[in-house]
Design an enzyme around this catalytic site. Structure first.
Site, PDB file in Angstrom:
ATOM      1  CG  HIS A  44     -16.998  41.831 -13.473  1.00 41.00           C
ATOM      2  ND1 HIS A  44     -18.081  41.357 -14.172  1.00 41.00           N
ATOM      3  CD2 HIS A  44     -15.942  41.058 -13.862  1.00 41.00           C
ATOM      4  CE1 HIS A  44     -17.708  40.323 -14.928  1.00 41.00           C
ATOM      5  NE2 HIS A  44     -16.399  40.131 -14.756  1.00 41.00           N
TER       6      HIS A  44
ATOM      7  CB  SER B   4     -11.193  39.860 -41.288  1.00 41.51           C
ATOM      8  OG  SER B   4     -10.409  39.092 -40.390  1.00 41.51           O
TER       9      SER B   4
ATOM     10  CG  ASP C  49     -12.358  45.744 -21.946  1.00 47.50           C
ATOM     11  OD1 ASP C  49     -11.818  45.977 -20.841  1.00 47.50           O
ATOM     12  OD2 ASP C  49     -12.986  44.705 -22.185  1.00 47.50           O
TER      13      ASP C  49
ATOM     14  CB  SER D  19      -9.745  44.172 -24.559  1.00 48.09           C
ATOM     15  OG  SER D  19     -10.459  44.192 -23.414  1.00 48.09           O
TER      16      SER D  19
END
Ligand code: GAF
Length: 395
Positions: free
Chosen positions: A38, A71, A175, A129
């Site tokens: 963070h 996908s 990320d 991520s």
């Protein structure tokens, strides 16, 4: 033949069957954060490594301005018109794709339409991520389809904007940055203010061991944004005492202690995590470069305590995994990795201790919580690029 080449050929084959022509395949990895949680949206320091789990995007341009994406994981197709951008997302996986397309165009680039097939082995919802891997590999693929250059830091910023403005998650840059810029065999010390980075070698006798708790507590997104808001409150209040600071990056631990009474206790504790975590990231970098693995492990263990007690982003399952690992032979340090409220721990472990450590950890977790933990040993990989489909092909 490498696992990556096999996977990429499968994705290319799927593309050929669906869209009737040959694609190029882009790849971007997930990440594990060694330390610095963070701190990215506070202009601070982080030290992630790119995983060898990655998202692959097979792509070929179209003559029009449509983006069509299939996908393989969701077994679903979505369609998007670059000339009729949608202001917000559709609240599904395609937001990461169309968000990136929209932000690339908003950054002044002119894309071509493209057909895409997406595949990933980054564990979903595990705090590794998967979304940044998707954003950055889509950026790489769309730029390639349009004949435009992939500039890693610019692509990371586009991915972050897609997430902030399209998906609605106020994440920092870590990320997307590591997905774009990862260096094989290394973690990356990223200065999230200057956006400069330096590689930090992971010594050959060390392993980064990831343990997936397989728990994800609800409201993680809302809690994340709350933590960010508390940091912003801290900056606003500390400005009255410290002058024109713009982020907690500008506050030292001594500054914070001096002005502790200017902050509500909860805001003080949130800020204390950030300012001490920044110092721990730099200490971990120093220690890893000096071969002082105990020093790096101590910083990781202190980070775990700070996330648990001050930032309050851990949970009982994660605390157990980190605490238990810290007590095992060959483990230098262990902490939660990622945004929090579940997900994974990362441990810095002597290579020869990995098997015994993994077995002990999985057994203890099962006995205590009745849950399976998956353990992965991370080989730090490189950031986004093309996959060479011809590699290892017999002549
Ligand atoms: C998530 C966010 F996406 C990152 O930007 C970072 O803030 C991280 O949580 C916590 O360190 O992964």
């Amino acid at each position: 033949m490498s696992r990556l080449t096999v996977q990429a050929r499968d994705v290319a084959q799927e593309f050929g069957q669906r869209f009737g022509r040959a694609p190029v395949v882009s790849r971007a990895p997930g990440r594990v954060n060694v330390i610095g949680e963070h701190t990215d949206y506070n202009d601070g320091f982080v030290m992630p490594a790119a995983l060898d789990f990655a998202t692959l995007v097979a792509a070929a341009p179209r003559p029009d301005r449509r983006v069509r994406v299939y996908s393989m994981f969701m077994d679903a197709t979505r369609d998007f018109d670059l000339d009729k951008p949608e202001p917000t997302g559709r609240h599904d996986w395609s937001d990461y794709v169309f968000g990136v397309a929209t932000m690339l165009e908003e950054s002044g680039l002119r894309l071509k339409g493209a057909d895409l097939v997406v595949w990933s082995d980054v564990p979903l919802g595990a705090g590794l991520s998967s979304s940044a891997a998707l954003e950055v590999s889509v950026a790489h693929a769309l730029l390639a389809a349009a004949g435009l250059a992939f500039e890693p830091v610019a692509a990371a910023k586009v991915g972050q904007r897609a997430e902030n403005e399209f998906v609605g998650m106020r994440c920092g840059i870590m990320d997307q940055y590591i997905a774009a810029c990862g260096v094989a065999g290394h973690a990356l010390l990223i200065d999230c203010r200057s956006l400069e980075s330096r590689p930090v070698p992971i010594a050959p006798n060390l392993r980064l061991v990831i343990a997936n708790s397989n728990v994800r507590h609800q409201h993680a997104g809302g809690e994340y944004n709350d933590r960010r808001a508390a940091c912003e409150d801290g900056v606003r209040l500390l400005k009255h005492h410290l002058g024109p600071i713009t982020a907690l990056r500008d506050v030292t631990p001594a500054d914070l202690e001096r002005h502790r009474r200017a902050l509500p206790d909860l805001v003080y504790r949130r800020c204390r995590h950030i300012v001490t975590e920044n110092a721990r990231v730099l200490e971990a970098e120093r220690a890893l470069k000096a071969g002082d693995f105990k020093g790096c492990g101590a910083a990781m263990n202190a980070s775990q305590v700070s996330m648990r007690d001050d930032f309050q982003i851990t949970c009982p399952e994660i605390d157990f995994l980190a605490d238990f690992a810290q007590g095992l032979a060959g483990v230098y340090g262990s902490r939660m990795t990622g945004g929090g409220f579940g997900g994974c721990t990362v441990s810095l472990v002597e290579a020869r201790a990995v098997d015994a450590m993994s077995t002990a950890l999985v057994d203890a977790y099962r006995v205590t919580f009745g849950l399976n933990a998956e353990v992965f040993v991370c080989s730090p990989s490189e950031g986004a690029g093309f996959v060479d489909l011809e590699r290892d092909r017999p002549a």
